[in-house]
Design a protein around this motif. Structure first.
Motif, mmCIF file in Angstrom:
data_model
loop_
_atom_site.group_PDB
_atom_site.id
_atom_site.type_symbol
_atom_site.label_atom_id
_atom_site.label_comp_id
_atom_site.label_asym_id
_atom_site.label_seq_id
_atom_site.Cartn_x
_atom_site.Cartn_y
_atom_site.Cartn_z
ATOM 1 N N ASP A 242 -71.230 34.851 53.676
ATOM 2 C CA ASP A 242 -71.640 34.458 55.027
ATOM 3 C C ASP A 242 -70.539 34.679 56.061
ATOM 4 O O ASP A 242 -70.823 34.988 57.226
ATOM 5 N N ASN A 243 -69.277 34.498 55.652
ATOM 6 C CA ASN A 243 -68.164 34.572 56.603
ATOM 7 C C ASN A 243 -67.489 35.933 56.644
ATOM 8 O O ASN A 243 -66.485 36.097 57.360
ATOM 9 N N ALA A 244 -67.996 36.886 55.871
ATOM 10 C CA ALA A 244 -67.397 38.225 55.873
ATOM 11 C C ALA A 244 -67.444 38.827 57.275
ATOM 12 O O ALA A 244 -68.503 38.909 57.889
ATOM 13 N N GLY A 245 -66.286 39.212 57.781
ATOM 14 C CA GLY A 245 -66.193 39.829 59.096
ATOM 15 C C GLY A 245 -66.134 38.859 60.260
ATOM 16 O O GLY A 245 -65.970 39.286 61.410
ATOM 17 N N ARG A 246 -66.273 37.568 59.996
ATOM 18 C CA ARG A 246 -66.254 36.574 61.084
ATOM 19 C C ARG A 246 -64.817 36.254 61.487
ATOM 20 O O ARG A 246 -63.934 36.096 60.654
ATOM 21 N N LYS A 247 -64.596 36.137 62.773
ATOM 22 C CA LYS A 247 -63.295 35.757 63.294
ATOM 23 C C LYS A 247 -63.248 34.244 63.488
ATOM 24 O O LYS A 247 -64.276 33.576 63.554
ATOM 25 N N GLY A 248 -62.035 33.714 63.590
ATOM 26 C CA GLY A 248 -61.887 32.295 63.871
ATOM 27 C C GLY A 248 -61.553 31.485 62.646
ATOM 28 O O GLY A 248 -61.336 32.010 61.548
ATOM 29 N N GLY A 253 -58.872 24.372 60.194
ATOM 30 C CA GLY A 253 -57.920 25.339 60.729
ATOM 31 C C GLY A 253 -57.684 26.534 59.830
ATOM 32 O O GLY A 253 -56.770 27.325 60.073
ATOM 33 N N LEU A 254 -58.495 26.695 58.792
ATOM 34 C CA LEU A 254 -58.351 27.819 57.868
ATOM 35 C C LEU A 254 -59.238 28.972 58.306
ATOM 36 O O LEU A 254 -60.325 28.764 58.854
ATOM 37 N N LEU A 255 -58.783 30.197 58.053
ATOM 38 C CA LEU A 255 -59.530 31.389 58.441
ATOM 39 C C LEU A 255 -60.896 31.414 57.775
ATOM 40 O O LEU A 255 -61.048 31.036 56.611
ATOM 41 N N LEU A 256 -61.893 31.887 58.502
ATOM 42 C CA LEU A 256 -63.252 31.935 57.970
ATOM 43 C C LEU A 256 -63.434 33.075 56.976
ATOM 44 O O LEU A 256 -63.997 32.887 55.898
ATOM 45 N N ASP A 257 -62.973 34.260 57.330
ATOM 46 C CA ASP A 257 -63.143 35.431 56.470
ATOM 47 C C ASP A 257 -62.050 35.404 55.387
ATOM 48 O O ASP A 257 -60.905 35.770 55.634
ATOM 49 N N ARG A 258 -62.416 34.996 54.174
ATOM 50 C CA ARG A 258 -61.438 34.796 53.102
ATOM 51 C C ARG A 258 -61.654 35.773 51.950
ATOM 52 O O ARG A 258 -61.280 35.483 50.797
ATOM 53 N N ARG A 259 -62.212 36.916 52.249
ATOM 54 C CA ARG A 259 -62.422 37.914 51.197
ATOM 55 C C ARG A 259 -61.098 38.331 50.567
ATOM 56 O O ARG A 259 -60.155 38.690 51.259
ATOM 57 N N ALA A 323 -43.010 41.334 48.556
ATOM 58 C CA ALA A 323 -44.228 42.122 48.374
ATOM 59 C C ALA A 323 -45.304 41.553 49.287
ATOM 60 O O ALA A 323 -45.279 40.367 49.625
ATOM 61 N N TYR A 324 -46.234 42.391 49.680
ATOM 62 C CA TYR A 324 -47.306 41.931 50.563
ATOM 63 C C TYR A 324 -48.583 42.722 50.293
ATOM 64 O O TYR A 324 -48.545 43.790 49.672
ATOM 65 N N ARG A 325 -49.683 42.185 50.797
ATOM 66 C CA ARG A 325 -50.967 42.893 50.711
ATOM 67 C C ARG A 325 -51.834 42.475 51.888
ATOM 68 O O ARG A 325 -51.920 41.298 52.228
ATOM 69 N N ARG A 326 -52.510 43.466 52.483
ATOM 70 C CA ARG A 326 -53.453 43.208 53.564
ATOM 71 C C ARG A 326 -54.848 43.019 52.956
ATOM 72 O O ARG A 326 -55.329 43.861 52.212
ATOM 73 N N THR A 327 -55.495 41.917 53.287
ATOM 74 C CA THR A 327 -56.837 41.617 52.782
ATOM 75 C C THR A 327 -57.893 42.301 53.648
ATOM 76 O O THR A 327 -57.586 42.798 54.743
ATOM 77 N N PRO A 328 -59.155 42.346 53.192
ATOM 78 C CA PRO A 328 -60.204 43.013 53.982
ATOM 79 C C PRO A 328 -60.365 42.476 55.400
ATOM 80 O O PRO A 328 -60.795 43.212 56.300
#
Length: 381
Positions: A242-248, A253-259, A323-328
């Motif tokens: 449901d939250n894929a691609g959603r901002k905010g 206070g946690l990010l919605l898009d957590r893929r 080390a780092y990684r960018r999520t979707p």
């Protein structure tokens, strides 16, 4: 079993060799894999429908007509070699062309044998023992139908024996009382998966129960807690969709898009653990390994659905790394160390880290800092 089949005109002594072969190649394999029955609720259903599937039907037609013995022996040896090569090739991406070749050989060999059998069946139809052929077709079906209940009862007994041994550790290494065992069995009943999963607090209470009703109450609590856990996992999976691609952010206070947040953080934590282990190993110099990520990258923990890789850097003196990684969603997680273990830093920002972790580097916090909410453990899915 065969006595009843003979009474029903489904079996003759001519099928004795086929029955023995079925038990050796099919029944014995099912028995060896019986431990999977308490993990897969459809284990026995799958076994039964395998006997009704297209593969079983093809096998019957292929075996309906026997080739000359020398030719059949040579063909079986060749096909066995091709099958082994196919299994090996299919397990490694770099052998993919060989896997395609061997799969093609097996396909055409199967079609050739099928054509040979059908042609001989058609040409010799008048002289064919149709009753014997029908019995041979039905034999795996009734053998399966008769064997599955026996295997289930055996699995049922083994599962409860294993459960009572586990519960004895909650009861001064003694099996639960007869009343407790009766309550557990009547509460869980015949579900092998439930027997395997019966653990935790409810299992502890059931092991020490003095009455049948107390043990049954512990089983009910186990089922209620498991239902709540499954609902929470389902809600967590749905929230990702449901939250894929959603901002905010949400109310916490946690990010919605957590893929891929959970997978990314798990991979980075594992990389950090391996770096610490390498550094602390007494047989090696006190330094971080520069190619450690390359060594670990073949494991499934570093495979992500989106394909975005983990990037790692080790300082020239090998006394710091990150080390780092960018999520979707575009959010970036990182982890690293600014010195020898137990130094550990966490990164959490919408942009890539600009350098090694330190108090002056934006986005980095050390492991003593409580201010990193996005690094909390993700809900189980």
């Amino acid at each position: 079993m065969t006595w009843l089949a003979e009474r029903l005109s489904l079996w003759t002594t001519d099928l004795l060799g086929s029955v023995v072969l079925w038990f050796l190649l099919v029944g014995f394999v099912w028995f060896i894999n019986l431990g999977d029955a308490n993990k897969d609720p459809d284990f026995f259903k799958r076994r039964f429908f395998e006997t009704l599937g297209l593969t079983a039907l093809l096998e019957f037609f292929i075996n309906a007509q026997v080739m000359p013995l020398p030719l059949e022996l040579v063909a079986q040896v060749i096909l066995l070699i091709v099958v082994i090569l196919n299994v090996i090739a299919a397990s490694d991406e770099k052998y993919k062309p060989a896997a395609k070749l061997t799969s093609g050989i097996l396909f055409f060999a199967t079609m050739g044998l099928l054509t040979y059998s059908v042609a001989h069946l058609v040409s010799g139809w008048d002289s064919l023992d149709k009753r014997g052929l029908l019995n041979e077709l039905l034999m795996p079906i009734w053998l399966t139908a008769a064997t599955i209940p026996v295997l289930y009862l055996f699995a049922f007994y083994m599962a409860y024996e294993s459960l009572f041994v586990r519960l004895s550790f909650f009861n001064n290494r003694r099996k639960p009382s007869l009343r407790a065992r009766l309550g557990i069995v009547t509460g869980i009943r015949g579900a092998l998966v439930d027997i395997q999963q019966f653990r935790g607090g409810p299992a502890h209470d059931a092991a020490q129960a003095r009455t049948t009703s107390d043990a049954r109450a512990a089983v009910r609590r186990f089922k209620e807690e498991r239902a709540l856990d499954r609902a929470a996992r389902a809600a967590a999976r749905q929230a990702l969709v449901d939250n894929a691609g959603r901002k905010g952010t949400d109310g916490d206070g946690l990010l919605l898009d957590r893929r891929e947040f959970a997978e990314t953080k798990d991979a980075l934590r594992w990389l950090a653990t391996c770096h610490m282990g390498w550094y602390r190993n007494a047989d090696r110099p006190d330094e971080y390994r520069a190619d450690l990520l390359d060594v670990l990258s073949g494991s499934r923990q570093f495979e992500f659905e989106s394909g975005e890789p983990v990037v790692a850097k080790v300082r020239k003196d090998r006394q710091a790394w990150y080390a780092y990684r960018r999520t979707p969603s575009g959010h970036v997680f990182g982890i690293g160390a600014s010195g020898p273990p137990p130094s550990q830093w966490f990164y959490d920002a919408p942009t890539l880290p600009s350098g090694y972790p330190s108090t002056t580097s934006i986005g980095w916090t050390d492991f003593m800092s409580p201010d990193r909410p996005e690094w909390r453990l993700e809900p189980e899915r």
